[in-house]
Structures are given as structure tokens and as C-alpha cells.
Design a protein around this motif. Sequence first.
Motif, mmCIF file in Angstrom:
data_model
loop_
_atom_site.group_PDB
_atom_site.id
_atom_site.type_symbol
_atom_site.label_atom_id
_atom_site.label_comp_id
_atom_site.label_asym_id
_atom_site.label_seq_id
_atom_site.Cartn_x
_atom_site.Cartn_y
_atom_site.Cartn_z
ATOM 1 N N SER A 329 0.822 -1.201 0.000
ATOM 2 C CA SER A 329 0.000 0.000 0.000
ATOM 3 C C SER A 329 0.870 1.270 0.000
ATOM 4 O O SER A 329 0.540 2.274 -0.621
ATOM 5 N N LEU A 330 2.015 1.206 0.686
ATOM 6 C CA LEU A 330 2.883 2.382 0.774
ATOM 7 C C LEU A 330 3.485 2.766 -0.579
ATOM 8 O O LEU A 330 3.737 3.932 -0.860
ATOM 9 N N GLN A 331 3.681 1.752 -1.439
ATOM 10 C CA GLN A 331 4.271 2.043 -2.759
ATOM 11 C C GLN A 331 3.384 2.970 -3.598
ATOM 12 O O GLN A 331 3.840 3.545 -4.579
ATOM 13 N N LEU A 384 -6.346 3.059 6.653
ATOM 14 C CA LEU A 384 -6.797 4.372 6.159
ATOM 15 C C LEU A 384 -5.674 5.138 5.474
ATOM 16 O O LEU A 384 -5.619 6.372 5.537
ATOM 17 N N ARG A 385 -4.766 4.421 4.879
ATOM 18 C CA ARG A 385 -3.587 5.064 4.278
ATOM 19 C C ARG A 385 -3.949 6.019 3.135
ATOM 20 O O ARG A 385 -4.893 5.779 2.387
ATOM 21 N N PRO A 386 -3.094 7.046 2.967
ATOM 22 C CA PRO A 386 -3.400 8.086 1.969
ATOM 23 C C PRO A 386 -2.750 7.900 0.600
ATOM 24 O O PRO A 386 -3.096 8.599 -0.337
ATOM 25 N N GLU A 387 -1.778 7.005 0.473
ATOM 26 C CA GLU A 387 -0.895 7.065 -0.702
ATOM 27 C C GLU A 387 -1.619 6.991 -2.038
ATOM 28 O O GLU A 387 -1.257 7.681 -2.998
ATOM 29 N N PHE A 388 -2.644 6.158 -2.107
ATOM 30 C CA PHE A 388 -3.326 6.023 -3.396
ATOM 31 C C PHE A 388 -4.106 7.306 -3.730
ATOM 32 O O PHE A 388 -4.100 7.777 -4.876
ATOM 33 N N SER A 442 -3.614 9.435 12.716
ATOM 34 C CA SER A 442 -3.618 10.891 12.493
ATOM 35 C C SER A 442 -3.413 11.228 11.016
ATOM 36 O O SER A 442 -3.878 12.262 10.536
ATOM 37 N N PHE A 443 -2.733 10.346 10.264
ATOM 38 C CA PHE A 443 -2.523 10.682 8.852
ATOM 39 C C PHE A 443 -3.814 10.646 8.040
ATOM 40 O O PHE A 443 -3.845 11.123 6.909
ATOM 41 N N PHE A 444 -4.860 10.085 8.612
ATOM 42 C CA PHE A 444 -6.144 10.141 7.900
ATOM 43 C C PHE A 444 -6.582 11.604 7.763
ATOM 44 O O PHE A 444 -7.126 12.005 6.730
ATOM 45 N N ALA A 446 -4.343 14.261 8.257
ATOM 46 C CA ALA A 446 -3.254 15.050 7.655
ATOM 47 C C ALA A 446 -3.141 14.807 6.166
ATOM 48 O O ALA A 446 -2.754 15.702 5.413
ATOM 49 N N GLU A 447 -3.457 13.583 5.749
ATOM 50 C CA GLU A 447 -3.185 13.243 4.346
ATOM 51 C C GLU A 447 -4.405 12.744 3.579
ATOM 52 O O GLU A 447 -4.764 13.306 2.547
ATOM 53 N N THR A 448 -5.021 11.676 4.060
ATOM 54 C CA THR A 448 -6.074 11.042 3.254
ATOM 55 C C THR A 448 -7.169 12.052 2.912
ATOM 56 O O THR A 448 -7.507 12.239 1.739
ATOM 57 N N THR A 469 5.057 17.653 2.372
ATOM 58 C CA THR A 469 5.954 16.701 3.027
ATOM 59 C C THR A 469 5.355 15.303 2.896
ATOM 60 O O THR A 469 4.216 15.150 2.459
ATOM 61 N N THR A 470 6.087 14.320 3.343
ATOM 62 C CA THR A 470 5.593 12.947 3.219
ATOM 63 C C THR A 470 4.359 12.717 4.092
ATOM 64 O O THR A 470 3.638 11.753 3.925
ATOM 65 N N GLU A 471 4.100 13.624 5.009
ATOM 66 C CA GLU A 471 2.908 13.522 5.844
ATOM 67 C C GLU A 471 1.832 14.492 5.347
ATOM 68 O O GLU A 471 0.854 14.764 6.025
ATOM 69 N N GLY A 472 2.036 15.042 4.169
ATOM 70 C CA GLY A 472 1.012 15.897 3.559
ATOM 71 C C GLY A 472 0.973 17.318 4.078
ATOM 72 O O GLY A 472 0.001 18.033 3.845
HETATM 73 C C1 DMJ Z 1 2.475 8.477 6.599
HETATM 74 O O1 DMJ Z 1 2.781 8.637 7.934
HETATM 75 C C2 DMJ Z 1 3.567 9.027 5.747
HETATM 76 O O2 DMJ Z 1 3.071 9.195 4.479
HETATM 77 C C3 DMJ Z 1 4.785 8.157 5.722
HETATM 78 O O3 DMJ Z 1 5.781 8.596 4.822
HETATM 79 C C4 DMJ Z 1 4.458 6.732 5.390
HETATM 80 N N1 DMJ Z 1 3.085 6.523 5.296
HETATM 81 C C5 DMJ Z 1 2.224 7.025 6.312
HETATM 82 C C6 DMJ Z 1 0.787 6.821 5.945
HETATM 83 O O4 DMJ Z 1 0.550 5.670 5.243
#
Ligand code: DMJ
Length: 574
Positions: A329-331, A384-388, A442-444, A446-448, A469-472
Motif C-alpha cells: 500500500s505504501l508504494q 486508512l492510508r493516503p498514498e493512493f 492521524s494521517f487520515f 493530515a493526508e487522506t 511533506t511525506t505527511e502531507g
Molecule cells: C504516513 O505517515 C507518511 O506518508 C509516511 O511517509 C508513510 N506513510 C504514512 C501513511 O501511510
Amino acid sequence: MLPRKSVTWVLLLLLIFFNLSTSHSDPRWAAKKRRLRNKVRTMFYHAYDNYMIHAFPHDELKPLSKSFTDSLSELGNLKLEHLPQDYNGSALTLIESLSSLVIMGNNTEFQSAVVWLSENLTFDVDARVNLFECNIRVLGGLVSAHLLATDSTHRLGQGVYKNQLLTLAEDLGNRFLPAFNTPTGLPYAWINLKYGVVENETTETSTSGCGSLILEMGALSRLTGDPKYESAALRALRKLWSMRSSLNLLGTTLDVSTGEWIEYSSGIGAGVDSFYEYLYKAHILFGKEEFWRMFHLAYIAVQKYFKHGPWYHEADMRTGKATYWQLTSLQAFWPGLQVLVGDIAAANSSHREFFYVWNKFGVLPERYLLDHQMLHPTEKYYPLRPEFAESTFYLYQATKDPWYIEVGESIVNSLNLHTKVEGGFASIRDVTTMELEDHQHSFFLAETCKYLYLLFDDSFLAEQNYVFTTEGHPLPVLSSWQDRLPETYIQSNWTFLKTDKEVRRTSAMSKQVCPSTSLNSWECAGQKIESACHILDFHGDHRCLTDEECGVDSTNCRRRSCSMAGYCGLWLFI
Ligand code: DMJ
């Protein structure tokens, strides 16, 4: 029955109609985006309000039991070792929500959050935290919110805001510094916020753990005028880069005191992902050529050794041989990064494969075994990951292809259908049963939610270029933070593309690395240029005497060779 010619015409007309009716400028399309934007806003507030009611000021919400978890000390701590006895949270989800509140236009809530944090938040707590997680979530959240608070276009905190967030960020940054006190300059993965590095601390860390600190710590240095944060992060990054193999590959885990690799296999997912992301984004934010040079080599190596069709597997950094054939999922952030690079066709094809897997399960499972076309037995979860969603947002920004709005809609629908509960949004423990888990990360917020919102409404991006940033968390691209770039960069006006008819905003690197030709007619310096790895053959007519006169193929990043007949090409298919 219609004659064949008429069928072709009907199909053509249908195609034209379909294109017109789904065009993003169509008023129905605008209404659809508004409706979806509002739906995402409702999702965000459902998550946020429940957090504020049931969990604040603790770190994260447990939406099923409507309670809380002080999870900052648990992040990345798989074995839950050395948990603090007396830690009551740092309002992590509130910090992570700050930039989303601004993007959604809620300045009032943002201001009250700033006031609360400045009066109550302290980092003088006996808690051992993961440096990477604390950096991207807390330091990144604070620094980004500070920049937004002081940006006059957002008209925030007039009279109320007196750099309180920056003061907090500086205090946190100082608490990070002891982690870098190692023989190599590579930081420990763990730091006790009150006492520094604890005795017998593990010396094992990951590539992303020590290679993705430069945006937040660099920004902190630029804001405070004190170079020590950026220097520490830069030294670690340079050391990490020096540990690459002759193939320009890195491993996944390493020892910070010896500088030796522990895990030689790596990919673009867990433990490495944001390392690549930060090389490129640091180049955009700080305009340093050094970051570009690292990224360019790293990107080519990824495309060459990890890419298989639209998929990315793992490989051994020493040999480049494939190790694990797994989609994670992270990819799914990778296509988003490729959009920034300008490699849009490659981004699009991988994105479609992720969507295929998303559709197959209703959400994206944490790990999917590509070689067996099945789920990993123990990693069937979706937290609840945001990457997609993130990549979908970037691809829509680059192409304005309504297809990505459709993808976004199906993400929104899946999230509401499978993860929404009375007390917030819950993670999915098993995508085959849709059994839920009592955790709203929390990234839901910040990012999703943020990337979905920006997909449907990007008005926040109208006035200013940002690096997320990688955390949105958005960081504005400021000319005062840029190293002086070489003339070629400056002449090419690197964030806007001028054509005869218009000035079009485009990928920041579009002059250096242009999209594949198949998608549209973008040009670079008057000639068609393809993907990031593309290296032209020495002679324009592709004639050659030796392999050295051949470049790298744009479509699959493989080195071309010289044929017996004296032409460069891809003569060996492996
Ligand atoms: C977040 O905390 C960041 O995007 C991090 O780089 C890895 N992925 C998580 C969410 O999936």
C-alpha cells in the motif's frame, strides 16, 4: 444491422460525446467535484470532531470504543518496547489537522488550535519516540502550520499569532539533535524527548528513518536562522547516499554506529519510500543541485532494477536481482512522485494497477503477493492510508483527466462504506472480511482527507507553489530558500511553461525531465523529451560503433546497445 462504416461513425460520435460530457470544464463536472469536495469535508469533520470529543488532547482516536491512545510513543514501535509510564499525549491528531483546517478554509478552528497548543503543549515529557515519525508528524505539522499562519494570503491569527508554533518546533528540533550524535552522523531511530538517547538504545534504523528529515529540519533552520538542524539532516543524508551500491541502490535497514547495511533488499515501499521522495522534494524546496543529482541516479536505478511492467518489486542492492515480488500500500505514493518528476505515462500505468487492486478488495491491502496474485497472509489490513489518494490527486493536477475524479469518487465511497463508524473512521484489520480495528490514524486527517479534498478543490494551490511533506504538510516554495540555481534552470522559468497561447503551470522540473511523449505534446527546449531516465543516443541518427554511444531507453530505462548493423536499440529483452 448497421453497415460497418456507420458503426465506426457511431462509435466515434459516442467517444466525442463521452469526452465532452466528462470534460472537467463541463458545469455538471464542476458540480460533481463540488459535491465530492463537500463529502470529503464532511468526512474530515466527522473524524476531527470525534477526535476532539473523545480523544483530545491525547494523540489519536479509537473510533470504535470512542476513547483514545497516546500513540506517539508507539509509532514504529512494533514490539511496543520501552513504553512511557507517564505520558498523556501531545495532541498529535490536532497538530496533524492544522494544515488541513487551513486548506479547508477553517481559520477560526485553526486559531483556537494554535492558542491551545501554545498554552498547553510541552515536549518535556519522558517519552521515547521514533525520530522519523515525530519529525514528519509533529515537527512537520508545526513548521507547516507556522508558515501558513504567517502567510498573509491566509489572513490568519492577526494579532493572536506570535510565532508560538515556531517556538514549539524549535524546542522539538533541539530535542532531536542528540539522536545525530553517532560516529557516522546517521541518527538513532529513537529519542527520549526529555532525556535524549537512552542507554543501550538500538543502533538499527531504516533508510527512510535517516534519509527523510531534510524538509522539516531544513525548513526549521531557514525559519530560525540556525543552520544546525539542516546541517544534521544533510550530513545524515550525505552519509546514507555514500553507502549506496555500485548500482546506485540502497538497502532497507542499517546500523547507525558502524554505517553497515543490515537488510540489503529494498524497494520503493516501507522503510525506503520517503527517502526518494525527500531527495526530489528537497531539490524543489531548497533549489540545491546536489539533491537533484542524487535523485536522478536513484530514480534511474529504481526504474531499472525494481520496475517490472507497471509493478515495482524489491531487489538486492548489491546485485540488482529481484527478491520480493510484492505490491504494498505504501508504494502507491510513487506515481505521485513521478508526476512531480514529469514522468506521467509511467505514473499513470502504475496508478491503474493500484486501482485494479483497490477495486479487487474495496480498499488497498497492506501487502499483495504479485507472484501468487494473493494477499500476504498476515498483512491484510488497510489503516486508512493516503498514498493512493495522494497519487490520484497529483495525476489529476497534471492531466485534468476526469478519470481521476472517478477514481477519487470510488475512494471516497469505499471509505464511507467500509470504515465510517459513529465515532469516526476505523482502520480495516482484514480486507477480506472488512473487520475493523479501533484506530483512527492521524494521517487520515493530515493526508487522506487532505489529498481527496485537494483532488476535488485545489483553490488552495492557486496563489502559491507548495511542496507537500511525506505527511502531507504543505511548505511554500520560497525564492529566499533557494540556492542560486545554474543559469539554465533560471532561464527556463522552472515552474511555469510558456507556450504561444498561454503560460501553463507545470511540474517544477519539466525543463529537466519531461513527460513521456505518449500522453501529450509537451516539449522540452523545442524537442520531444521522454521520461526521467532518458539519455539520448550520442548520434541523432542512432548510428553507433560501440555500446558507449548508446543512451538509456525512455520507456523502460534500460541501457541501449549497439547492434551488429551499427544502430542503438534495445536488442536484448530480459
Ligand atoms: C504516513 O505517515 C507518511 O506518508 C509516511 O511517509 C508513510 N506513510 C504514512 C501513511 O501511510
